[in-house]
Design an enzyme around this catalytic site. Structure first.
Site, mmCIF file in Angstrom:
data_model
loop_
_atom_site.group_PDB
_atom_site.id
_atom_site.type_symbol
_atom_site.label_atom_id
_atom_site.label_comp_id
_atom_site.label_asym_id
_atom_site.label_seq_id
_atom_site.Cartn_x
_atom_site.Cartn_y
_atom_site.Cartn_z
ATOM 1 N N SER A 37 -90.404 34.638 3.618
ATOM 2 C CA SER A 37 -90.403 33.186 3.825
ATOM 3 C C SER A 37 -89.111 32.633 4.428
ATOM 4 O O SER A 37 -89.027 31.426 4.690
ATOM 5 C CB SER A 37 -90.699 32.461 2.506
ATOM 6 O OG SER A 37 -92.075 32.525 2.216
ATOM 7 N N LYS A 40 -89.529 30.483 7.429
ATOM 8 C CA LYS A 40 -89.771 29.039 7.443
ATOM 9 C C LYS A 40 -88.582 28.256 7.996
ATOM 10 O O LYS A 40 -88.720 27.063 8.327
ATOM 11 C CB LYS A 40 -90.151 28.563 6.045
ATOM 12 C CG LYS A 40 -91.503 29.120 5.573
ATOM 13 C CD LYS A 40 -91.885 28.603 4.197
ATOM 14 C CE LYS A 40 -93.288 29.041 3.789
ATOM 15 N NZ LYS A 40 -93.373 30.429 3.319
ATOM 16 N N SER A 51 -91.652 26.350 -0.722
ATOM 17 C CA SER A 51 -92.121 27.425 0.150
ATOM 18 C C SER A 51 -93.648 27.467 0.237
ATOM 19 O O SER A 51 -94.252 28.537 0.339
ATOM 20 C CB SER A 51 -91.583 28.790 -0.309
ATOM 21 O OG SER A 51 -91.601 29.725 0.742
#
Length: 438
Positions: free
Chosen positions: A49, A52, A113
């Site tokens: 993640s 992101k 997230s």
């Protein structure tokens, strides 16, 4: 997977002075991008993640350009709805017929997230996640990033997404692929995100927030960054003064990862830990991050190495051709500053590099020369051989300029100089000949 596309890695530290227990790590100065510590920083690994950060970058860019607004509403696609209902993934559950503002989705992505919210943002910006992944790749190239591959907007393994597609969406790459980067590239992405959109810290620094408070969608979003004091005691992780971002990531392939940033007394640093080891890896990544931040704040600070208008001793002046004066004084346009180990400014020596295109065959500038004209640059070398390395591979450079005007001499003066030079050459030849008689 993807490793055949990249060199495995081209840099391994001869001595890991911090003993970071992870597959790769890097510490950089957030203002200049100077690399202060690295371990396997060019090895290409999963980023989960931490992906992101690129989605954040593209959204904040779209907001700035006006193509997307914070209060713009998103209507649910089947793909986003299906992903948001997967409780094995980090998510805020979204309603099939619900509408959500970009502000709400951004906060869910950045703090919690949330993967469904992330894909919703990608669809808003590019129409589909497939098109958004192309934008991610184009932006990475534009920023000069190397050693990366994006296959989705979230950082999940494609296998986590493939069963949720039922409305014509397509995935990039193979069914088992994930996004990958090196630690150096991940730090470089964070560096650009903070440089171009520092307002991201207003959201990444929120420890806990209620999603859609006061509605049926209400859910507590606890930041996955467990270095905030409010969360550290709960999770048995180190609380760290000054930490205000940036992005965690965890998948079986990538392991536990974390890109952090922290600021104290005007100094800001960025760290990246990839596949942290030891105990609970989700907690271990914060222990390893603390090691690097402690090393940075305890040992480094911004130093003025040389003051403004500094003159290199061996090149305080440059010769001038066809000028009223035969020399011009040169100095640095501004002070030379560098984040370096405290009290080590004497370890650096200046190196002057002149612009050869401005010099004639005799190494002279040609008049006229104006005060402030750039004649080259000054860089630094470490006397003990310590690396002065930056994320983009560049070196520290400060312009060297002319300190005064030198006008071009008129035709009469130039003629007299030529005549004088002629007779000087003649006299020199006669004198040499006479000396040869004796």
């Amino acid at each position: 997977m993807l490793f055949s596309l990249f060199s495995e890695f081209n840099r391994v530290d001869a001595e890991d002075i911090l003993g970071i227990n992870a597959d790769a790590a890097i510490l950089v100065d957030a203002e200049t991008g100077r690399v202060l510590y690295e371990k396997n920083s060019d090895q290409v690994l999963g980023i989960a993640s931490m992906t992101k950060m690129m989605t954040e970058y593209l959204l904040l860019e779209a907001i700035k350009e006006g193509s997307v607004t914070w209060d713009q509403e998103y209507s649910m696609s089947s793909y986003v709805y299906n992903v948001s209902q997967d409780y094995d993934l980090s998510n805020v559950p979204l309603k099939r017929n619900g509408t959500y503002t970009i502000q709400e989705l951004y906060e869910a992505m950045t703090i919690y997230s949330a993967n469904g919210a992330t894909i919703a943002i990608a669809e808003t910006i590019a129409g589909s996640e497939l098109n958004f992944v192309k934008m991610m790749t184009e932006k990475a190239n534009e920023l000069g990033l190397k050693d990366f591959k994006f296959v989705n907007s979230t950082g999940l393994n494609n296998s986590d997404l493939i069963n949720h597609i039922d409305d014509g969406q397509q995935l990039v790459g193979e069914d088992q692929e994930e996004n990958v980067m090196s630690a150096r590239t991940t730090a470089n992405l964070a560096y650009h995100l903070l440089k171009d959109f520092p307002e991201v810290l207003e959201t990444t620094s929120i420890p806990v927030k209620i999603f859609r408070e006061g509605t049926d969608d209400e859910i507590e979003m606890e930041n996955w960054n467990w270095m905030f004091p409010e969360l550290a005691m709960k999770h048995g992780t180190p609380a760290y003064k000054g930490v205000d971002g940036l992005k965690t990531g965890t998948t079986p392939f990538a392991g536990a990862c974390f890109t952090s940033t922290a600021s104290r007394d005007g100094n800001r640093y960025i760290t990246v830990v990839m596949n942290a080891k030891g105990g609970d890896p989700r907690a271990a990544r914060f222990d390893e991050t603390k090691k690097m931040l402690d090393y940075a704040f305890n040992n480094f600070s911004k130093e003025e190495i040389f003051p403004e208008h500094y003159q290199v001793k061996s090149n305080k002046t440059l010769s001038i051709n066809k000028g009223k004066e035969d020399q011009v004084k040169v100095y640095t346009k501004e002070a030379v500053e560098l984040v370096s180990k405290k009290n080590e400014k004497e370890n650096y020596q200046p190196v002057l590099v002149l612009d050869k295109k401005l010099l004639n065959d005799e190494g002279e500038l040609t008049a006229p020369v104006k005060k402030g004209d750039k004649v080259g640059y000054m860089t630094l070398e470490s006397k003990d051989g310590e690396s002065i390395e930056f994320l983009d591979g560049s070196s520290l450079k400060v312009d060297v300029i002319a300190a005064e005007n030198v006008e071009k001499a008129n035709w009469f003066v130039l003629s007299m100089r030529a005549i004088g030079g002629f007779f000087s050459d003649v006299w020199g030849s006669i004198a040499s000949t006479v000396k040869g008689w004796f």
